[in-house]
Motif scaffolding. Sequence first.
Motif, PDB file in Angstrom:
ATOM      1  N   LEU A   1       0.932  -1.303   0.048  1.00  0.00           N
ATOM      2  CA  LEU A   1       0.174  -0.072  -0.127  1.00  0.00           C
ATOM      3  C   LEU A   1       0.932   1.388   0.088  1.00  0.00           C
ATOM      4  CD1 LEU A   1      -2.797   1.297   0.363  1.00  0.00           C
ATOM      5  CD2 LEU A   1      -2.473   1.068   2.844  1.00  0.00           C
ATOM      6  N   SER A   2       0.527   2.257  -0.843  1.00  0.00           N
ATOM      7  CA  SER A   2       0.875   3.512  -0.786  1.00  0.00           C
ATOM      8  C   SER A   2      -0.109   4.567  -1.140  1.00  0.00           C
ATOM      9  CB  SER A   2       2.224   3.700  -1.772  1.00  0.00           C
ATOM     10  OG  SER A   2       1.733   3.407  -3.120  1.00  0.00           O
ATOM     11  N   PHE A   3       0.305   6.083  -0.506  1.00  0.00           N
ATOM     12  CA  PHE A   3      -0.703   6.885  -0.864  1.00  0.00           C
ATOM     13  C   PHE A   3       0.272   8.015  -1.439  1.00  0.00           C
ATOM     14  CE2 PHE A   3      -2.751   4.843   2.682  1.00  0.00           C
ATOM     15  CZ  PHE A   3      -4.167   4.933   2.432  1.00  0.00           C
ATOM     16  N   THR A   4      -0.505   8.480  -2.586  1.00  0.00           N
ATOM     17  CA  THR A   4       0.510   9.726  -3.287  1.00  0.00           C
ATOM     18  C   THR A   4      -0.512  10.659  -3.323  1.00  0.00           C
ATOM     19  OG1 THR A   4       1.583   7.722  -4.582  1.00  0.00           O
ATOM     20  CG2 THR A   4       2.128   9.853  -5.178  1.00  0.00           C
ATOM     21  N   GLN A   5      -0.031  12.074  -3.301  1.00  0.00           N
ATOM     22  CA  GLN A   5      -0.696  13.159  -3.168  1.00  0.00           C
ATOM     23  C   GLN A   5      -1.356  13.358  -4.790  1.00  0.00           C
ATOM     24  OE1 GLN A   5      -1.212  14.622  -0.243  1.00  0.00           O
ATOM     25  NE2 GLN A   5      -3.017  15.282  -1.315  1.00  0.00           N
ATOM     26  N   GLY A   6      -2.728  13.580  -4.717  1.00  0.00           N
ATOM     27  CA  GLY A   6      -3.186  13.640  -5.999  1.00  0.00           C
ATOM     28  C   GLY A   6      -3.594  12.189  -6.874  1.00  0.00           C
ATOM     29  N   VAL A   7      -3.119  11.286  -6.192  1.00  0.00           N
ATOM     30  CA  VAL A   7      -3.041   9.748  -6.955  1.00  0.00           C
ATOM     31  C   VAL A   7      -4.112   9.260  -6.081  1.00  0.00           C
ATOM     32  CG1 VAL A   7      -2.373   7.862  -7.740  1.00  0.00           C
ATOM     33  CG2 VAL A   7      -1.040   9.917  -7.892  1.00  0.00           C
ATOM     34  N   GLY A   8      -3.855   9.243  -4.597  1.00  0.00           N
ATOM     35  CA  GLY A   8      -4.727   8.522  -3.884  1.00  0.00           C
ATOM     36  C   GLY A   8      -4.060   7.201  -3.301  1.00  0.00           C
ATOM     37  N   PRO A   9      -4.952   6.134  -2.824  1.00  0.00           N
ATOM     38  CA  PRO A   9      -4.302   4.886  -2.344  1.00  0.00           C
ATOM     39  C   PRO A   9      -4.102   4.055  -3.534  1.00  0.00           C
ATOM     40  CG  PRO A   9      -6.719   5.157  -1.844  1.00  0.00           C
ATOM     41  CD  PRO A   9      -6.469   6.311  -2.543  1.00  0.00           C
ATOM     42  N   LYS A  10      -2.940   3.257  -3.547  1.00  0.00           N
ATOM     43  CA  LYS A  10      -2.396   2.234  -4.516  1.00  0.00           C
ATOM     44  C   LYS A  10      -2.102   0.811  -3.697  1.00  0.00           C
ATOM     45  CE  LYS A  10      -2.501   4.148  -8.730  1.00  0.00           C
ATOM     46  NZ  LYS A  10      -3.941   4.181  -8.820  1.00  0.00           N
ATOM     47  N   PHE A  11      -2.623  -0.439  -4.216  1.00  0.00           N
ATOM     48  CA  PHE A  11      -1.884  -1.368  -3.876  1.00  0.00           C
ATOM     49  C   PHE A  11      -1.275  -1.868  -5.216  1.00  0.00           C
ATOM     50  CE2 PHE A  11      -5.390  -1.730  -0.844  1.00  0.00           C
ATOM     51  CZ  PHE A  11      -4.559  -2.189   0.442  1.00  0.00           C
ATOM     52  N   ALA A  12       0.045  -1.903  -4.923  1.00  0.00           N
ATOM     53  CA  ALA A  12       1.005  -2.210  -6.218  1.00  0.00           C
ATOM     54  C   ALA A  12       0.972  -3.790  -6.699  1.00  0.00           C
ATOM     55  CB  ALA A  12       2.449  -1.860  -5.597  1.00  0.00           C
ATOM     56  N   ASN A  13       0.202  -4.547  -5.730  1.00  0.00           N
ATOM     57  CA  ASN A  13       0.253  -5.959  -6.028  1.00  0.00           C
ATOM     58  C   ASN A  13      -1.414  -6.366  -6.016  1.00  0.00           C
ATOM     59  OD1 ASN A  13       0.109  -5.558  -3.407  1.00  0.00           O
ATOM     60  ND2 ASN A  13       1.019  -7.421  -2.718  1.00  0.00           N
ATOM     61  N   PRO A  14      -2.135  -5.902  -7.137  1.00  0.00           N
ATOM     62  CA  PRO A  14      -3.500  -6.379  -6.995  1.00  0.00           C
ATOM     63  C   PRO A  14      -3.748  -7.676  -6.809  1.00  0.00           C
ATOM     64  CG  PRO A  14      -2.907  -4.917  -8.971  1.00  0.00           C
ATOM     65  CD  PRO A  14      -1.614  -5.386  -8.364  1.00  0.00           C
TER      66      PRO A  14
ATOM     67  N   ALA B   1      -4.834 -17.708  -6.708  1.00  0.00           N
ATOM     68  CA  ALA B   1      -3.518 -17.757  -5.957  1.00  0.00           C
ATOM     69  C   ALA B   1      -3.152 -16.445  -5.165  1.00  0.00           C
ATOM     70  CB  ALA B   1      -2.471 -18.074  -6.969  1.00  0.00           C
ATOM     71  N   ASP B   2      -3.571 -15.274  -5.647  1.00  0.00           N
ATOM     72  CA  ASP B   2      -3.372 -14.032  -5.024  1.00  0.00           C
ATOM     73  C   ASP B   2      -4.157 -14.130  -3.807  1.00  0.00           C
ATOM     74  OD1 ASP B   2      -1.836 -13.142  -7.124  1.00  0.00           O
ATOM     75  OD2 ASP B   2      -3.576 -12.027  -8.055  1.00  0.00           O
ATOM     76  N   VAL B   3      -5.292 -14.588  -3.772  1.00  0.00           N
ATOM     77  CA  VAL B   3      -6.109 -14.697  -2.798  1.00  0.00           C
ATOM     78  C   VAL B   3      -5.562 -15.459  -1.494  1.00  0.00           C
ATOM     79  CG1 VAL B   3      -8.584 -14.998  -1.714  1.00  0.00           C
ATOM     80  CG2 VAL B   3      -8.326 -13.937  -3.952  1.00  0.00           C
ATOM     81  N   GLU B   4      -5.110 -16.576  -2.023  1.00  0.00           N
ATOM     82  CA  GLU B   4      -4.581 -17.607  -1.106  1.00  0.00           C
ATOM     83  C   GLU B   4      -3.331 -17.027  -0.408  1.00  0.00           C
ATOM     84  OE1 GLU B   4      -4.639 -21.201  -3.666  1.00  0.00           O
ATOM     85  OE2 GLU B   4      -6.391 -22.037  -2.661  1.00  0.00           O
ATOM     86  N   ALA B   5      -2.663 -16.330  -1.040  1.00  0.00           N
ATOM     87  CA  ALA B   5      -1.327 -15.820  -0.551  1.00  0.00           C
ATOM     88  C   ALA B   5      -1.506 -14.784   0.722  1.00  0.00           C
ATOM     89  CB  ALA B   5      -0.536 -15.029  -1.579  1.00  0.00           C
ATOM     90  N   LEU B   6      -2.705 -14.168   0.560  1.00  0.00           N
ATOM     91  CA  LEU B   6      -3.142 -13.238   1.879  1.00  0.00           C
ATOM     92  C   LEU B   6      -3.130 -13.841   3.242  1.00  0.00           C
ATOM     93  CD1 LEU B   6      -5.840 -10.843  -0.015  1.00  0.00           C
ATOM     94  CD2 LEU B   6      -3.581 -10.370   0.231  1.00  0.00           C
ATOM     95  N   GLU B   7      -2.595 -13.153   4.098  1.00  0.00           N
ATOM     96  CA  GLU B   7      -2.427 -13.701   5.464  1.00  0.00           C
ATOM     97  C   GLU B   7      -3.477 -13.190   6.239  1.00  0.00           C
ATOM     98  OE1 GLU B   7       1.747 -13.763   7.352  1.00  0.00           O
ATOM     99  OE2 GLU B   7       2.194 -12.672   5.263  1.00  0.00           O
ATOM    100  N   VAL B   8      -4.214 -14.125   7.181  1.00  0.00           N
ATOM    101  CA  VAL B   8      -5.315 -13.772   8.010  1.00  0.00           C
ATOM    102  C   VAL B   8      -4.787 -13.369   9.480  1.00  0.00           C
ATOM    103  CG1 VAL B   8      -7.367 -14.588   9.024  1.00  0.00           C
ATOM    104  CG2 VAL B   8      -6.711 -15.006   6.491  1.00  0.00           C
TER     105      VAL B   8
END
Length: 340
Positions: free
Chosen positions: A84-97, A102-109
């Motif tokens: 996650l990053s927040f850039t002025q004028g861009v708003g929030p970004k997740f660089a790894n959508p 597999a992406d969902v399984e990799a998320l930790e709980v």
Amino acid sequence: MNTLFLDAAFSKQTERPPVWMMRQAGRFMPQYWEIKNKYSFLEMCKTPEIAADVTMLPVDLLGIDAAILFSDILVTGEAMGGDLSFTQGVGPKFANPVRTLADVEALEVDVLDRLQYVADAIKVIQQRLNGSIPLIGFAGAPFTVMSYLVEGGSSKDFKTTKLLMHNQPEVAHLLLSKIAKVTANYLNLQIAAGVNAIQIFDSWALALSWNDYQEFSHRYIQEIIAGLDRKDIPVISFCKGSSVFAPIMAEAKPDVISVDWNADLLNIKNSLPAGIAVQGNLDPHILYADKPVIKKHILQLFERMRGEKGFIFNLGHGIMPDIPFDNVKYAIEVVKEFKY
Ligand code: CP3
């Protein structure tokens, strides 16, 4: 303690409506920029003393009836593995959508240790508030947090998120249930650290159809609320779209429903089961207008709600960054002068 906010949240009689505003600590405040110019947004959230300084700005400068923790709804997504990053004028970004199974399984709980800084901030804030007014903790609702994780940032139409929901519902549900587990644990962490109320933000529920709202949003909010260690802590459910979804939102048994500005607030309240309070619902754009206009709209709402137990004054959504500070201050003065 000033108990106006908690009394109204529990549908008890108050002498006037309590007031706080979504995004009350933010860019419309010159004092916010003095801090923001020195640190990044995430540094501000993660340093308890700074988060407390920002939380206290509207307490000291506006005299609101409840403080809200300074943080962001996306910190749960970050703790689960989002870059996650927040850039002025861009708003929030997740660089790894998050877009595949597999992406969902990799998320930790099991990530509460990564959110400990929020508990630390709550303790510092409560020392500063010293019992004067209640502190609201919060989290994002699973659908809204999912939309940022899947899109990789803000979106106008939620196309990628909806495609995932519609073409691969089992993947969307796995993602939502993981976010819901983290969110329930995270809110219980905030309760244990000392918040006096909880608000769940489902800002973009408005994008969903009636059926999709029930399947992909409401279910998970219900699960989160049922899992809260509530004690005497009121739970506020907010979404844009509450004008339509309020009857479904009520089934999750929140104490308060925070209503967008499209609906007549009294009609919504009358349509809800007894004992559910309402919060809202001034169009935030009114705060751009001239002061007599601001006053007229607030008093109009108060006349409509006169005699109602369980009404917290707020906006239908957050304060925009370019709303004049002086107008926000004036609106709060108008509320505080009012007597039922
Ligand atoms: O209300 C408050 O004062 C408490 C703090 C708070 C913030 N974000 C601070 C913030 C709260 C409750 C939020 C919730 C939040 N964050 C929501 C739900 C509420 C809503 O307004 O719908 C959402 C959707 C987010 C996600 C988010 N965070 C966005 C879209 C942005 C960028 C906004 C933009 O217009 O650029 C943020 C950043 C953010 N969160 C800021 C603040 C003060 C601005 C950061 C900065 O100064 O650069």
